[in-house]
Each structure stands twice: as C-alpha cells, then as structure tokens.
Design a protein around this motif. Structure first.
Motif, mmCIF file in Angstrom:
data_model
loop_
_atom_site.group_PDB
_atom_site.id
_atom_site.type_symbol
_atom_site.label_atom_id
_atom_site.label_comp_id
_atom_site.label_asym_id
_atom_site.label_seq_id
_atom_site.Cartn_x
_atom_site.Cartn_y
_atom_site.Cartn_z
ATOM 1 N N HIS A 182 1.433 -1.014 -0.133
ATOM 2 C CA HIS A 182 -0.024 -0.322 0.195
ATOM 3 C C HIS A 182 0.700 1.009 -0.137
ATOM 4 O O HIS A 182 2.153 1.098 0.673
ATOM 5 N N ARG A 374 -11.022 -2.726 -0.711
ATOM 6 C CA ARG A 374 -10.934 -2.816 0.248
ATOM 7 C C ARG A 374 -12.178 -3.421 0.902
ATOM 8 O O ARG A 374 -12.613 -4.242 1.451
ATOM 9 N N GLU A 377 -12.027 -6.151 -1.174
ATOM 10 C CA GLU A 377 -11.041 -6.970 0.241
ATOM 11 C C GLU A 377 -11.177 -8.259 0.588
ATOM 12 O O GLU A 377 -11.288 -8.871 1.682
#
Length: 547
Positions: A182, A374, A377
């Motif tokens: 990230h 996100r 994920e």
C-alpha cells in the motif's frame, strides 16, 4: 483572423482549409528536440527495444542501492468533460476540424470578457473531495503570463496562491507483480485553469499551424508532493488519478487524446541527505508505461552524472521523452515562478463556496477506487482480483450487480477475469458494449452450480450471451444443452465406449491408467459434452477397474 507573431518567424501567411476555416500559419525554426532526438538515435546507436516494466522496476531498485535515491513529484492536467469551455459557450469535441469550435473570447480578441462555467467549479470540488483535500471556501483566478504561439491572449487564466483545493492525499495499492504493498502520496494542491491551443507541425518542419479549438478548455491541475521514489510508484499514481476522474465522471482520462497529461519532476540525492537535488521536468509521455521508463532513464542519467563528478551538469530544465530511443532530451530551460508575473485576474470575481454546496456535492459522490478495493478485499478476494475489478468502474459495477442477483463473489470474479475479459480483449470491447447482463451471468453460475449444465457448456452459452444476448434458460432449451445427470444413461454410454475400444481397455488394465482420459473424452463426445463430468468419472473408474 489576426495573425500570430513570434520571435524568429520568417513569414506569416494565412490560408483557407478545405472546410473554409483559416489556420494561423507560422514559419519558425525546426524543433530542436525533434532534430536532436532523431540525430542522436541514428548517429550514436540503434533503437533500443522497449524494456519490460518489470525490468525497469528492477533497475530502479538497483539504482537506489548505489547510494542514491530518487525524489519524484508529478503535475497532472485533467481535461474536464464539460459541455462548453471554461470561460465561453464554445463546445469542445476531440477530433473536430481545426478552428471550428472557437469564438472571440477563446481567441483572445480585445474587449471580450470571460464568464466562468459553474460546472468547472463543481468538478474541481468533486476531485478535491476525492483526493481528501481541504476545499477553499474562497478562491480566485490569476493571470499566468507567458508567450507561446498557441496562447492567443498572451496569458493563461489559472490559480496561483489560493487554489480551490489543497493538502490532500491519495491511497493506492501497487500491483502484485511488482511486490504489492500500500502507498499513500500527498497532494499539494488542485487548481482550475484553461488549456492552450495546439500547434500542428508540417512534415517538412518549415511551418506550423495553430489550432485554437482546445484554447479555453477547462483543466484541473493536480500537483503531488515529492513522495514517490520509483518509476512504478509514479506510474501507479498516475493510473490511480485516471481511475478517480473516471469514477467521478469529470473526465474520460484518455491519455491518447490529451485528456490526462502528466509532467514528471525528477531529482536524485545521496541516501540520507534531506536536501533535494536539482529537479528536471519530463514531458511527452503518452502512457503510464512510458512514464515508468522515462523516470527510470532519467534517474540513471542523473546518478551517472553524480558518480562522474559532473553533478553541476544537472540543471533545472524541461526534457522530452523519446520513446523510439528510450531517452530524454533537452527541450528548454525551465522558467521559474517569477517569469510568469502572476497577478489576480481582473475580469473574474472570487469563487465563493458555501458549506451546503460542498455537502450536496459530497453526498452525490460515488464509491471511489480505494473504498471499492477495501470492500472487495473484505469479501476474501485476492489482491490480484481486487485490483482487476476496481480498475474499471464499469467492470466493478457489473460485478456488484452480479452479486446483487445472488452470485458467489469468487465465482463471478473468475468468470469476469477469465472468459469475459478474454472476449472483451479479443473483440476490443468494453463490458458495457456487450449484450451480457449481470442477471444472466448470475443465472449461468447458478445453473453450473446446481448441475444443470457443465462448466464446458457454460462457456459456450457465455459466448452466445455476450454476442447475441438472450437468457441462459432460453439458450439451454433452444440448443438442448441440459446436462445428462442420469446414472443409467451415462453408464450405458460408458459400456458402449469400453466395448468399442477393447485394445485401449487392455492397455489401461496393463498399467496405462492415463487412458482413462481417452475413455472420458469418447463418452463426452458421444454425449455432445452434456454428460455430468463428476458422475461420468465415477462410473468410468468403476467400470475400468472391474474384474
């Protein structure tokens, strides 16, 4: 139309095009960059084959271990998809006939006054919010003055000391093939401005023509903090900005059309040194892979000069990337801020925003790439899946709609990333240009899961749905594709295949067990691919191994 004059011009002659429109025709000296780039590529060495992005990344990492590190910042210009230009009512359509969408205002005629397009402000606030910026409740426009043939007014309306947004950041995930991870890069500012026109150079280089269609088209300039250290980080930063503007709908982000242009500032310094080195600006990059390669080349060039004791040869300048030779070449010495002689734009009032206006725009914002990644994920999808799905807003929307119809996330992702993506790439289509619907993809997955059809038949049906549309149920009935799940029917076909192939049966029982695949293929052929593969292999195994 008034003729544009410039230093060093031998003559200036207007002429009429086929469409009846006048071009501004110039006769400047040949472009130094074009000449130098061509001569260098021909005289010094043959053209280098473009390096793979993986190799470029590896080289950049190796350069950092040589005692130097790169410091990279990017200035990105985003052309807005508004109906009209920033300060007049002229439309802008990419590819229009030269000088066909112009008026006295965007041509810079004396006595004309600009009128701000409120849609530009809305787009700027949207992008500022998406980049986690502080929005300026009061901002203003300034005149940035410089001379260039395609800048009809002799100045550009921009924002200098009070931009509409500042102090933001962008989050992104690096691709798995580059090590993943990230990253968070700072955003210094986002400001509104107008675009300049465009020079059309003749093949001989003896004259240039000015097309003012683009003059006055609204831009948002995004200035990053110098937080990037490698070419791949810079390329992914640019790709993330492209995703964001497309998700927001403020721009199509097409680099090949000039709707998204990245100017990169690169410097190198010894590891551990806090002071920045001399920065060099790089232009003329038409893809994110070119951004990566250009940065890696420039890092290598500057490190080499440092190691040879010629660091003073690194000067603040603008260099152009030449894709054919895989090198950067000097274009011009970089102007400083003082050269632009900024002062407040006297013909435009301040831009004053209200809290209610900003809140209304904030509520209308779509889910952005970072939030979508996100969420995916958290569904348990791999990072490779997540990055693929979130890369394109249309693909992400199709995926989400498929899940709303009850499909399993991983199965839907596999179909989209596999057969559907392959079809789209082969046919050069977007997912919205096909006749497949999310409902029918979810139905296809369900029919395979409950055993009505096999995965192989599912692939055939998918191609039919993408190309012609229709329903899964309709295609199954029309082509009689229901999977054979009756044990007695499959057993009968197995018995026949075994009886018809005694030699292969003897070889199998002598130890050549791989021949089971041969028998299974014969049964599938007899059933026209409709035999349930699990049931088939179970019955076939029992029959082949029977006494």
């Amino acid at each position: 139309m008034a003729l544009t004059l410039l230093r060093g011009m031998r003559s200036s002659v207007p002429f009429r095009s086929n469409s009846g429109l006048f071009f501004t025709v110039l006769r400047p000296q040949l472009s130094r960059f074009t000449t130098r780039a061509t001569e260098s590529a021909q005289a010094t060495e043959p053209k280098a084959a473009p390096k793979s992005i993986q190799l470029a990344t590896k080289e950049a990492a190796e350069q950092k271990t040589q005692g130097f590190e790169a410091v990279i910042g990017i200035e990105t210009h985003v052309q807005l998809s508004t109906v009209t230009k920033a300060f007049c009512s002229c439309p802008y359509n990419y590819g229009s006939q030269p000088n066909s969408t112009i008026c006295p205002t965007c041509m810079g005629h004396p006595g004309t006054l600009p009128v701000l397009n409120e849609k530009v402000v809305e787009c700027a606030v949207k992008l500022g919010l998406a980049l986690n910026c502080e929005i300026s409740m009061t901002s203003k426009f300034d005149r940035k003055q410089y001379f260039y043939p395609d800048l009809p007014k002799g100045y550009q309306i921009s924002q200098f000391d009070i931009p509409i947004a500042k102090k933001g950041y962008v989050d992104l995930d690096l691709p798995v093939e580059f090590g993943g991870g990230h990253r968070k890069f700072g955003i210094t500012r986002v400001h509104m401005e107008e675009d300049a026109g465009k020079l059309l150079h003749s093949e001989s280089g003896s004259y240039s023509q000015v097309d003012l269609n683009r003059a006055g088209v609204p831009l948002l300039e995004i200035v990053s903090e110098p937080d990037m250290r490698t070419g791949i980080e810079a390329a992914e930063y640019g790709a993330e900005l492209q995703r964001i503007v497309r998700y927001l709908g403020v721009s199509n982000g097409n680099m090949q059309e000039g709707s998204l242009r990245c100017d990169v500032n690169v410097s190198v310094r010894p590891v551990g040194q806090s002071e920045f080195g001399t920065k060099v600006e790089i232009k003329n990059m038409n893809s994110f892979s070119e951004i990566n390669r250009a940065i890696d080349y420039e890092i290598s060039r500057q490190i080499l000069l440092h190691k040879e004791g010629q660091a003073d040869q690194i000067v603040q300048e603008t260099r152009l990337w030449d894709e054919s030779s895989q090198k950067t070449f000097t274009m011009r010495k970089k102007e400083g801020l003082a050269d632009y002689r900024y002062f407040p734009e006297p013909d435009l009032p301040e831009v004053v925003l209200t809290t209610d206006y900003i809140d209304e725009i904030s509520k209308s914002m779509p889910e952005l790439p970072e939030a979508k990644r996100r969420r995916y994920e958290n569904m348990g999808l791999s990072m490779q899946d997540v990055l693929f799905l979130a890369n394109d807003d249309n693909v992400a929307h199709f995926f989400d709609s498929t899940l709303e119809h009850g499909a399993d996330a991983k199965l839907a992702c596999n179909w989209i990333m596999g057969d559907i993506a392959a079809y789209l790439k082969n046919e050069k289509l977007s997912i919205n240009e096909t006749k497949l619907t999310p409902l029918e993809l979810s139905e296809l997955i369900a029919y395979i899961k409950n055993g009505t059809i096999s995965g192989k038949i599912g692939k055939e049906i998918l191609v039919e749905l993408i190309a012609k549309g229709g329903t899964v149920k309709g295609v199954i009935e029309e082509k009689d594709l229901v999977q054979i799940a009756d044990p007695a029917a499959i057993e009968a076909m197995v018995d026949k295949v075994i009886a018809d192939n005694p030699k292969q049966l003897e070889q199998y029982r002598a130890g050549k067990t791989k021949l089971q695949g041969f028998f299974a293929g014969q049964v599938m052929k007899a059933s026209k691919g409709k035999a349930n593969p699990v049931l088939l292999n179970k019955i076939l195994g029992e029959k082949l191994n029977a006494n």
